[in-house]
Scaffold this motif. Structure first.
Motif, PDB file in Angstrom:
ATOM      1  N   PRO A  48      44.308  35.836  28.166  1.00 40.83           N
ATOM      2  CA  PRO A  48      43.668  36.464  29.331  1.00 40.83           C
ATOM      3  C   PRO A  48      42.168  36.220  29.420  1.00 40.83           C
ATOM      4  CG  PRO A  48      44.150  38.107  27.662  1.00 40.83           C
ATOM      5  CD  PRO A  48      44.815  36.844  27.207  1.00 40.83           C
ATOM      6  N   HIS A  49      41.571  35.726  28.324  1.00 41.70           N
ATOM      7  CA  HIS A  49      40.131  35.484  28.353  1.00 41.70           C
ATOM      8  C   HIS A  49      39.768  34.281  29.225  1.00 41.70           C
ATOM      9  CE1 HIS A  49      41.688  32.742  25.285  1.00 41.70           C
ATOM     10  NE2 HIS A  49      40.612  32.012  25.459  1.00 41.70           N
ATOM     11  N   ILE A  50      40.740  33.426  29.534  1.00 47.61           N
ATOM     12  CA  ILE A  50      40.414  32.183  30.253  1.00 47.61           C
ATOM     13  C   ILE A  50      39.808  32.456  31.633  1.00 47.61           C
ATOM     14  CG2 ILE A  50      41.380  30.084  31.280  1.00 47.61           C
ATOM     15  CD1 ILE A  50      43.180  29.799  28.859  1.00 47.61           C
ATOM     16  N   PRO A  51      40.443  33.250  32.500  1.00 43.71           N
ATOM     17  CA  PRO A  51      39.804  33.508  33.800  1.00 43.71           C
ATOM     18  C   PRO A  51      38.464  34.225  33.686  1.00 43.71           C
ATOM     19  CG  PRO A  51      42.124  34.110  33.859  1.00 43.71           C
ATOM     20  CD  PRO A  51      41.773  33.863  32.428  1.00 43.71           C
ATOM     21  N   TYR A  52      38.253  34.926  32.577  1.00 43.17           N
ATOM     22  CA  TYR A  52      36.997  35.651  32.365  1.00 43.17           C
ATOM     23  C   TYR A  52      35.915  34.778  31.723  1.00 43.17           C
ATOM     24  CZ  TYR A  52      39.162  40.130  33.559  1.00 43.17           C
ATOM     25  OH  TYR A  52      39.770  41.178  34.227  1.00 43.17           O
ATOM     26  N   LEU A  68      35.859  23.056  46.981  1.00 44.57           N
ATOM     27  CA  LEU A  68      36.683  24.039  46.279  1.00 44.57           C
ATOM     28  C   LEU A  68      35.834  24.859  45.306  1.00 44.57           C
ATOM     29  CD1 LEU A  68      39.783  21.761  45.584  1.00 44.57           C
ATOM     30  CD2 LEU A  68      39.553  23.530  47.349  1.00 44.57           C
ATOM     31  N   ASP A  69      36.207  26.115  45.146  1.00 42.10           N
ATOM     32  CA  ASP A  69      35.391  27.062  44.386  1.00 42.10           C
ATOM     33  C   ASP A  69      36.211  27.652  43.235  1.00 42.10           C
ATOM     34  OD1 ASP A  69      33.773  29.107  43.453  1.00 42.10           O
ATOM     35  OD2 ASP A  69      33.206  29.828  45.440  1.00 42.10           O
ATOM     36  N   ILE A  70      36.023  27.124  42.024  1.00 39.94           N
ATOM     37  CA  ILE A  70      36.766  27.612  40.862  1.00 39.94           C
ATOM     38  C   ILE A  70      36.344  29.040  40.517  1.00 39.94           C
ATOM     39  CG2 ILE A  70      37.182  27.274  38.395  1.00 39.94           C
ATOM     40  CD1 ILE A  70      36.420  24.272  40.506  1.00 39.94           C
ATOM     41  N   GLY A  71      35.092  29.375  40.794  1.00 33.47           N
ATOM     42  CA  GLY A  71      34.625  30.736  40.548  1.00 33.47           C
ATOM     43  C   GLY A  71      35.349  31.751  41.407  1.00 33.47           C
ATOM     44  N   LYS A  72      35.558  31.400  42.667  1.00 29.19           N
ATOM     45  CA  LYS A  72      36.299  32.296  43.560  1.00 29.19           C
ATOM     46  C   LYS A  72      37.735  32.440  43.076  1.00 29.19           C
ATOM     47  CE  LYS A  72      37.416  33.032  48.442  1.00 29.19           C
ATOM     48  NZ  LYS A  72      37.325  32.461  49.816  1.00 29.19           N
ATOM     49  N   MET A  73      38.336  31.329  42.637  1.00 25.76           N
ATOM     50  CA  MET A  73      39.680  31.390  42.092  1.00 25.76           C
ATOM     51  C   MET A  73      39.711  32.290  40.856  1.00 25.76           C
ATOM     52  SD  MET A  73      42.263  28.358  40.746  1.00 25.76           S
ATOM     53  CE  MET A  73      41.204  27.807  39.382  1.00 25.76           C
ATOM     54  N   SER A  74      38.719  32.169  39.998  1.00 25.04           N
ATOM     55  CA  SER A  74      38.670  32.988  38.780  1.00 25.04           C
ATOM     56  C   SER A  74      38.543  34.468  39.116  1.00 25.04           C
ATOM     57  CB  SER A  74      37.500  32.546  37.890  1.00 25.04           C
ATOM     58  OG  SER A  74      37.667  31.218  37.455  1.00 25.04           O
ATOM     59  N   LEU A  75      37.755  34.785  40.152  1.00 25.60           N
ATOM     60  CA  LEU A  75      37.624  36.184  40.556  1.00 25.60           C
ATOM     61  C   LEU A  75      38.949  36.711  41.098  1.00 25.60           C
ATOM     62  CD1 LEU A  75      35.862  38.674  40.968  1.00 25.60           C
ATOM     63  CD2 LEU A  75      35.243  37.768  43.235  1.00 25.60           C
ATOM     64  N   GLU A  76      39.645  35.906  41.877  1.00 25.59           N
ATOM     65  CA  GLU A  76      40.959  36.312  42.369  1.00 25.59           C
ATOM     66  C   GLU A  76      41.916  36.582  41.207  1.00 25.59           C
ATOM     67  OE1 GLU A  76      40.949  33.777  46.590  1.00 25.59           O
ATOM     68  OE2 GLU A  76      42.153  33.102  44.896  1.00 25.59           O
ATOM     69  N   MET A  77      41.865  35.707  40.199  1.00 28.45           N
ATOM     70  CA  MET A  77      42.698  35.902  39.016  1.00 28.45           C
ATOM     71  C   MET A  77      42.344  37.215  38.320  1.00 28.45           C
ATOM     72  SD  MET A  77      42.623  32.109  37.302  1.00 28.45           S
ATOM     73  CE  MET A  77      43.433  30.676  38.032  1.00 28.45           C
ATOM     74  N   ARG A  78      41.058  37.474  38.154  1.00 27.82           N
ATOM     75  CA  ARG A  78      40.623  38.697  37.472  1.00 27.82           C
ATOM     76  C   ARG A  78      41.099  39.934  38.219  1.00 27.82           C
ATOM     77  NH1 ARG A  78      34.333  37.314  35.636  1.00 27.82           N
ATOM     78  NH2 ARG A  78      34.767  35.223  34.846  1.00 27.82           N
ATOM     79  N   GLN A  79      40.952  39.918  39.537  1.00 28.32           N
ATOM     80  CA  GLN A  79      41.353  41.077  40.328  1.00 28.32           C
ATOM     81  C   GLN A  79      42.855  41.342  40.205  1.00 28.32           C
ATOM     82  OE1 GLN A  79      39.807  40.007  44.202  1.00 28.32           O
ATOM     83  NE2 GLN A  79      37.768  40.785  43.744  1.00 28.32           N
ATOM     84  N   GLU A  80      43.652  40.276  40.234  1.00 28.44           N
ATOM     85  CA  GLU A  80      45.095  40.463  40.094  1.00 28.44           C
ATOM     86  C   GLU A  80      45.450  40.903  38.681  1.00 28.44           C
ATOM     87  OE1 GLU A  80      49.044  38.362  41.716  1.00 28.44           O
ATOM     88  OE2 GLU A  80      47.926  37.102  40.312  1.00 28.44           O
TER      89      GLU A  80
END
Length: 361
Positions: A48-52, A68-80
């Motif tokens: 779970p540390h990967i998206p963080y 494309l925005d990997i940071g935005k994707m990472s935030l979406e992952m964190r929120q879910e």
């Protein structure tokens, strides 16, 4: 399916351009598409540390041919992941604890203008308040001289909770901040922290946020008594697409009497200081790699306009000063040598700042 994950799955050509500049991607995948596929398979339950571990600095977006925005994707992952009970992680406990202090009565306060006709609120944020209560006080006093009807608010924009994906904590903080500002009659918030500005611009546009550096560039600055120096400038990654802000900071530096030698990665191409996305909590070494990119490029002392950037880069061996030091600090050599504050000193500074402003015994 979440928006940016879907875009990356459908559009990413796996060209590798973003990998060249991103330590996070180099460590955890061969392409952003691979990262998205792996997440959809098991939500990174075992890792779970990967998206963080993404700085969410948006440099990838600025150089990606598809935007494309990997940071935005990472935030979406964190929120879910938070919704699923996977996040926040144990490593985020200190961040959550700090967030609770920032919104507690030990620090939080709003003080209307002296004439009770408050039009604007100065919001120094957590990091500048922790860095230097003296700088906050002097900046506020100067604003009082130049701008009628200005008050001050200590508190937090909710950024820590937002970054770790905890929307249930972030939203009430954000809503309360807007309520408190409007309650005293202010129609604009003047912000010292670029990240706070970014958050407020997205989530509290009704407060008409503006950065203090834009304001100071417009109203002028006090006369400088320092000798002229050549500086490098580190632009916080949250100002990547805010062209007026880096320009205002450079104008201020020159008005103070200094000159600038630009480093290769600045303005739109600035590297994150390493603290972005709260990466240090889960992967300190990855954060240090990003810090090192900026420090290694610098051939002069560095000026930045984010107190968190200052503390992070200074902690990794940089010689860094805040741009407000250039205006309001008479001991620049000491400021350049000052190590990052300990958590205890930061908390003490914030409590002291409130005590001074409220004239508590």
């Amino acid at each position: 399916m979440m928006g940016e994950i879907k875009r990356i799955l459908n559009i990413c050509t796996e060209c590798g351009i973003c990998l060249e500049e991103c330590d996070f991607l180099q460590k955890y995948c061969n392409s952003p598409k691979e990262l998205a596929v792996n997440y959809l398979q098991d939500k990174f339950v075992n890792t779970p540390h990967i998206p963080y571990s993404c700085n969410m600095c948006t440099f990838c977006k600025s150089i990606c041919p598809q935007g494309l925005d990997i940071g935005k994707m990472s935030l979406e992952m964190r929120q879910e992941m938070v919704q699923l009970g996977i996040g926040p992680l144990e490593q985020h406990a200190s961040i959550k604890e700090a967030q609770e202090f920032y919104i507690s009565d030990a620090f939080k306060v709003i003080i209307p203008s002296e004439d009770k006709n408050t039009k604007k609120i100065f919001f120094p944020g957590c990091s500048l308040s922790a860095y230097s209560p003296d700088i906050v006080i002097k900046t506020y006093e100067y604003l009082n001289e130049k701008l009628p009807g200005i008050g001050i608010m200590l508190g937090c924009c909710g950024g820590p909770a937002y970054l770790i994906g905890d929307q249930n904590t972030f939203k009430p903080i954000s809503e309360n901040l807007e309520y408190e500002v409007k309650k005293v009659g202010a129609d604009q918030i003047i912000v010292a922290c670029p990240f706070c500005y970014n958050v407020l611009k997205q989530h509290n546009p009704g407060l008409n946020p503006i950065l203090i550096y834009t304001v100071l560039n417009e109203i002028g600055i006090p006369e400088s008594k320092h000798e002229s120096v050549i500086y490098n400038v580190h632009d916080p990654c949250t100002t990547r697409y805010e062209h007026e802000i880096p320009a205002s900071v450079r104008s201020i530096i020159k008005k103070v009497g200094h000159s600038i030698n630009e480093i290769p990665h600045s303005k739109e191409e600035s590297h994150c200081c390493g603290m972005g996305g709260m990466v240090y909590a889960v992967d300190e070494e990855l954060g240090k790699l990003r810090s090192k990119r900026t420090i290694d490029e610098a051939d002069k002392d560095i000026v930045t306009y984010c107190a968190t950037c200052r503390e992070t880069l200074q902690g990794q061996g940089g010689h860094v000063i805040h741009v407000l030091d250039l205006i309001f600090n008479t001991e620049l050599e000491n400021a350049l040598k000052m190590p990052p504050n300990t958590p205890e000193l930061s908390t003490g500074n914030m409590k002291l700042l409130k005590k001074i402003l409220t004239q508590e015994e």
